[in-house]
Design a protein around this motif. Sequence first.
Motif: not given
Length: 198
Positions: A98, A143, A160
């Motif tokens: 991420l 996100h 994500y």
Amino acid sequence: MIAIIDYGLGNIKNVQRAVKHLGYDVILTDKQSEIEAADIIILPGVGHFKDAMQAIEQRGLKAILKNITDKPIIGICLGMQLLFEWSAEGNVDGLKFLPGNIVPIQTPYPVPHLGWNNLISDHPQLTRDVYFVHSYQAQMSEHVVAYADYGTQVPAIVQYKHYIGIQFHPEKSGAYGLTILNQALKGGFLNDQTLASN
């Protein structure tokens, strides 16, 4: 089959019980063949970021997880933080799944962020209390699906690509927490404004 990654740290048994309660087949494992054969992978965690990353790397799990690109990986609590690029807790790189970093919670309120707090989200059913225990947080980004207000905005759910992060403890958040966990297991929060039922 759902594989819960066993790297020696975390609330593994509680998460296993929660997933079983939802009706899924689940195993605790650090074996490559079982992880790769699973339909969904859960990365739990409680404790220190640096210790967790060292344990993951020592068991060869970092390379295994990096090769998984076609199935959901769900991080819970510390497991969510491990999905990010870097953490100030130990000044160490994460799994880099991420975008963003993990930083200390900057708030006028007591740290750790401990106890029940309300979710804030555009999703109409992601607006109830859940149970948090943490001193570090992800940074806010596009996100973030839901966050909590604790004198600062604390990301609570992120999604994500095929990665989902849940900062709070769904297994300690009652029936509502299990509903959120179930929705994550069913594919997450981006394509449906209504949580799936149990």
